[in-house]
Design a protein around this motif. Structure first.
Motif, PDB file in Angstrom:
ATOM      1  N   GLY A 196      26.009  40.692 -51.509  1.00 10.61           N
ATOM      2  CA  GLY A 196      25.159  41.559 -52.595  1.00 10.61           C
ATOM      3  C   GLY A 196      25.622  41.479 -54.130  1.00 10.61           C
ATOM      4  N   TYR A 197      24.716  41.675 -54.967  1.00 12.86           N
ATOM      5  CA  TYR A 197      25.106  41.745 -56.202  1.00 12.86           C
ATOM      6  C   TYR A 197      23.713  42.498 -57.196  1.00 12.86           C
ATOM      7  N   ILE A 198      23.955  43.140 -58.279  1.00 11.73           N
ATOM      8  CA  ILE A 198      22.789  43.609 -59.057  1.00 11.73           C
ATOM      9  C   ILE A 198      23.111  43.093 -60.396  1.00 11.73           C
ATOM     10  N   ASP A 199      22.002  42.557 -60.947  1.00 10.66           N
ATOM     11  CA  ASP A 199      21.983  41.991 -62.424  1.00 10.66           C
ATOM     12  C   ASP A 199      21.883  43.377 -63.185  1.00 10.66           C
ATOM     13  N   ALA A 200      22.693  43.200 -64.182  1.00 11.79           N
ATOM     14  CA  ALA A 200      22.652  44.432 -65.131  1.00 11.79           C
ATOM     15  C   ALA A 200      21.295  44.857 -65.579  1.00 11.79           C
ATOM     16  N   ARG A 201      20.377  43.878 -65.747  1.00 10.44           N
ATOM     17  CA  ARG A 201      19.061  44.260 -66.622  1.00 10.44           C
ATOM     18  C   ARG A 201      18.168  44.908 -65.188  1.00 10.44           C
ATOM     19  N   ASP A 202      18.511  44.284 -63.925  1.00  9.61           N
ATOM     20  CA  ASP A 202      17.800  44.996 -62.986  1.00  9.61           C
ATOM     21  C   ASP A 202      18.168  46.435 -62.759  1.00  9.61           C
ATOM     22  N   GLY A 203      19.397  46.656 -62.834  1.00 10.73           N
ATOM     23  CA  GLY A 203      20.005  47.847 -62.596  1.00 10.73           C
ATOM     24  C   GLY A 203      19.624  48.896 -63.719  1.00 10.73           C
ATOM     25  N   ALA A 204      19.505  48.457 -65.050  1.00 12.21           N
ATOM     26  CA  ALA A 204      18.899  49.272 -65.951  1.00 12.21           C
ATOM     27  C   ALA A 204      17.373  49.581 -65.746  1.00 12.21           C
ATOM     28  N   GLN A 205      16.815  48.728 -65.144  1.00 15.11           N
ATOM     29  CA  GLN A 205      15.097  48.969 -64.763  1.00 15.11           C
ATOM     30  C   GLN A 205      15.300  50.174 -63.478  1.00 15.11           C
ATOM     31  N   ALA A 206      16.305  50.283 -62.749  1.00 19.20           N
ATOM     32  CA  ALA A 206      16.386  51.305 -61.690  1.00 19.20           C
ATOM     33  C   ALA A 206      16.829  52.512 -62.222  1.00 19.20           C
ATOM     34  N   VAL A 207      17.389  52.462 -63.230  1.00 16.22           N
ATOM     35  CA  VAL A 207      17.887  53.775 -64.002  1.00 16.22           C
ATOM     36  C   VAL A 207      16.439  54.366 -64.695  1.00 16.22           C
ATOM     37  N   ARG A 208      15.679  53.464 -65.490  1.00 13.50           N
ATOM     38  CA  ARG A 208      14.746  53.978 -66.044  1.00 13.50           C
ATOM     39  C   ARG A 208      13.538  54.472 -65.154  1.00 13.50           C
ATOM     40  N   LYS A 209      13.348  53.690 -64.091  1.00 16.04           N
ATOM     41  CA  LYS A 209      12.523  54.267 -62.879  1.00 16.04           C
ATOM     42  C   LYS A 209      12.809  55.458 -62.045  1.00 16.04           C
ATOM     43  N   ALA A 210      14.149  55.684 -62.148  1.00 18.57           N
ATOM     44  CA  ALA A 210      14.804  56.970 -61.428  1.00 18.57           C
ATOM     45  C   ALA A 210      14.476  58.013 -62.562  1.00 18.57           C
ATOM     46  N   LEU A 211      14.863  57.808 -63.740  1.00 26.31           N
ATOM     47  CA  LEU A 211      14.421  58.968 -64.733  1.00 26.31           C
ATOM     48  C   LEU A 211      12.856  59.360 -64.603  1.00 26.31           C
ATOM     49  N   ALA A 212      12.007  58.447 -64.386  1.00 25.31           N
ATOM     50  CA  ALA A 212      10.557  58.782 -64.371  1.00 25.31           C
ATOM     51  C   ALA A 212      10.159  59.223 -62.925  1.00 25.31           C
ATOM     52  N   PHE A 213      10.864  59.209 -61.879  1.00 25.36           N
ATOM     53  CA  PHE A 213      10.790  59.740 -60.535  1.00 25.36           C
ATOM     54  C   PHE A 213      10.599  61.356 -60.723  1.00 25.36           C
ATOM     55  N   ALA A 263      14.096  51.952 -52.463  1.00 29.75           N
ATOM     56  CA  ALA A 263      13.683  51.986 -54.031  1.00 29.75           C
ATOM     57  C   ALA A 263      12.561  51.509 -54.032  1.00 29.75           C
ATOM     58  N   ARG A 264      12.025  50.421 -53.687  1.00 28.43           N
ATOM     59  CA  ARG A 264      10.689  49.661 -53.843  1.00 28.43           C
ATOM     60  C   ARG A 264       9.643  50.861 -53.501  1.00 28.43           C
ATOM     61  N   ARG A 265       9.835  51.412 -52.496  1.00 35.09           N
ATOM     62  CA  ARG A 265       8.678  52.319 -52.227  1.00 35.09           C
ATOM     63  C   ARG A 265       8.724  53.442 -52.930  1.00 35.09           C
ATOM     64  N   LEU A 266       9.592  54.360 -53.305  1.00 33.03           N
ATOM     65  CA  LEU A 266       9.753  55.539 -53.965  1.00 33.03           C
ATOM     66  C   LEU A 266       9.738  55.388 -55.372  1.00 33.03           C
ATOM     67  N   LEU A 267      10.405  54.360 -56.082  1.00 35.77           N
ATOM     68  CA  LEU A 267      10.816  54.185 -57.582  1.00 35.77           C
ATOM     69  C   LEU A 267       9.927  53.173 -57.895  1.00 35.77           C
ATOM     70  N   GLY A 268       9.372  52.198 -57.046  1.00 34.19           N
ATOM     71  CA  GLY A 268       8.491  51.222 -57.905  1.00 34.19           C
ATOM     72  C   GLY A 268       9.600  50.036 -58.416  1.00 34.19           C
ATOM     73  N   TYR A 269      10.768  50.063 -57.761  1.00 35.83           N
ATOM     74  CA  TYR A 269      11.848  49.251 -58.180  1.00 35.83           C
ATOM     75  C   TYR A 269      11.419  47.629 -57.774  1.00 35.83           C
ATOM     76  N   GLU A 270      11.527  46.850 -58.454  1.00 33.14           N
ATOM     77  CA  GLU A 270      11.332  45.107 -58.120  1.00 33.14           C
ATOM     78  C   GLU A 270      12.244  44.384 -59.107  1.00 33.14           C
ATOM     79  N   PRO A 271      13.133  43.929 -58.377  1.00 31.25           N
ATOM     80  CA  PRO A 271      14.299  43.070 -59.176  1.00 31.25           C
ATOM     81  C   PRO A 271      13.461  42.034 -60.095  1.00 31.25           C
ATOM     82  N   GLN A 272      13.844  41.742 -61.438  1.00 30.65           N
ATOM     83  CA  GLN A 272      13.085  40.716 -62.005  1.00 30.65           C
ATOM     84  C   GLN A 272      13.995  39.464 -62.431  1.00 30.65           C
ATOM     85  N   HIS A 273      15.290  39.555 -61.958  1.00 31.78           N
ATOM     86  CA  HIS A 273      16.084  38.663 -62.373  1.00 31.78           C
ATOM     87  C   HIS A 273      16.965  37.924 -61.144  1.00 31.78           C
ATOM     88  N   SER A 274      17.588  36.623 -61.094  1.00 30.10           N
ATOM     89  CA  SER A 274      18.122  36.221 -60.043  1.00 30.10           C
ATOM     90  C   SER A 274      19.080  34.997 -60.614  1.00 30.10           C
TER      91      SER A 274
END
Length: 276
Positions: A196-213, A263-274
């Motif tokens: 596994g891995y996480i692109d830092a930009r997608d990690g940032a997306q997850a943080v932003r969406k977690a703040l809005a949760f 994360a997809r279901r509850l946060l609306g998280y969807e990776p944008q980078h690969s």
């Protein structure tokens, strides 16, 4: 919002600060290594942490939300006891200071290490999700386990509090991707986190969406990219390296083995980078 980000100069922190500012938030980077216009704070000092989450003269008089990323970032960086004492103290101080400051929106970096990394004991099933008990195998991971437990108690004490723990996979920036093709020669090189891995930009997306949760209480999410670090299929990797481990459903060609379904279901998280 005015958001305090601890560890904003780190690999993930830089991306988080940029993303939040790009989306209109005011960000205060609290970091032991930060230079102005950020605030230099020792998070192992409760007094400094409390001040940083309430008011700093000539800078601000309130904080609306906290993103806690600061930590010794992995096992093996320093002595085990030093990792434990630094990380657990800093996190307790941030959680307690946020409570004292009546901040009810807290997001923090938990870790994929709680899934059982480095998987010398095989995982219980593939893809992994948040449903089985934490399996910390290092002092670093032990702290993350205690942080999740601590967050649950803080939320029990304050029913209005929302705390989201993000179990980030191995953080990568685009410059890191040049190394990825070299992993294909040996499937065991990256088995330690199920490729596994996480692109830092997608990690940032997850943080932003977690703040809005907007649901009080504690929630834990695995945050990884949608694919693996390998060119080979995910099913072939699982079959070769973990032949006795149940695969609970059909896998996509390069689908992550660290499930991001929650994360997809509850946060609306969807990776944008690969890396591909």
């Amino acid at each position: 919002m005015r958001i305090a980000v601890t560890g904003g100069t780190g690999k993930l922190g830089r991306a988080v600060v940029t993303d939040l500012r790009d989306h209109g938030h005011e960000v205060i980077n609290l970091d032991a290594a930060a230079q102005r216009p950020d605030i230099r704070i020792d998070l192992t000092d409760y007094g400094q942490t409390l001040e940083a989450l309430t008011a700093i003269d000539d800078r601000y008089d309130r904080i609306d939300a906290v993103v806690h990323l600061a930590a010794i970032p992995a096992p093996g960086v320093t002595a085990n006891a030093a990792t434990f004492h630094n990380n657990i103290t800093a996190t307790y101080n941030v959680f307690a200071a946020a409570k004292a400051a009546r901040i009810t929106n807290v997001v923090w970096a938990s870790s994929e290490t709680l899934l059982g990394i480095p998987f010398d004991t095989p995982p219980p099933y593939i893809p992994l999700d948040e449903e089985y008990p934490a399996r910390p195998e290092s002092r670093y991971a032990l702290v993350k386990h205690l942080e999740e437990t601590m967050a649950a108690e803080f939320c029990r004490w304050d029913p209005a509090l929302k705390m989201v723990g993000l179990r980030f996979s191995n953080v990568m920036e685009p410059a890191d991707y040049a190394e990825f093709p070299s992993f294909d020669a040996d499937a065991t090189l990256r088995k330690w986190n199920l490729w596994g891995y996480i692109d830092a930009r997608d990690g940032a997306q997850a943080v932003r969406k977690a703040l809005a949760f907007d649901v009080p209480g504690v929630e834990i999410f695995i945050i990884a990219n949608a694919d693996t670090v390998m060119s080979r299929s995910s099913a072939s990797l699982a079959a070769e390296v973990y032949p006795g481990v149940p695969v609970t459903r059909e896998l996509g060609e390069h689908e992550t083995l660290l499930s991001i379904d929650k994360a997809r279901r509850l946060l609306g998280y969807e990776p944008q980078h690969s890396w591909r």
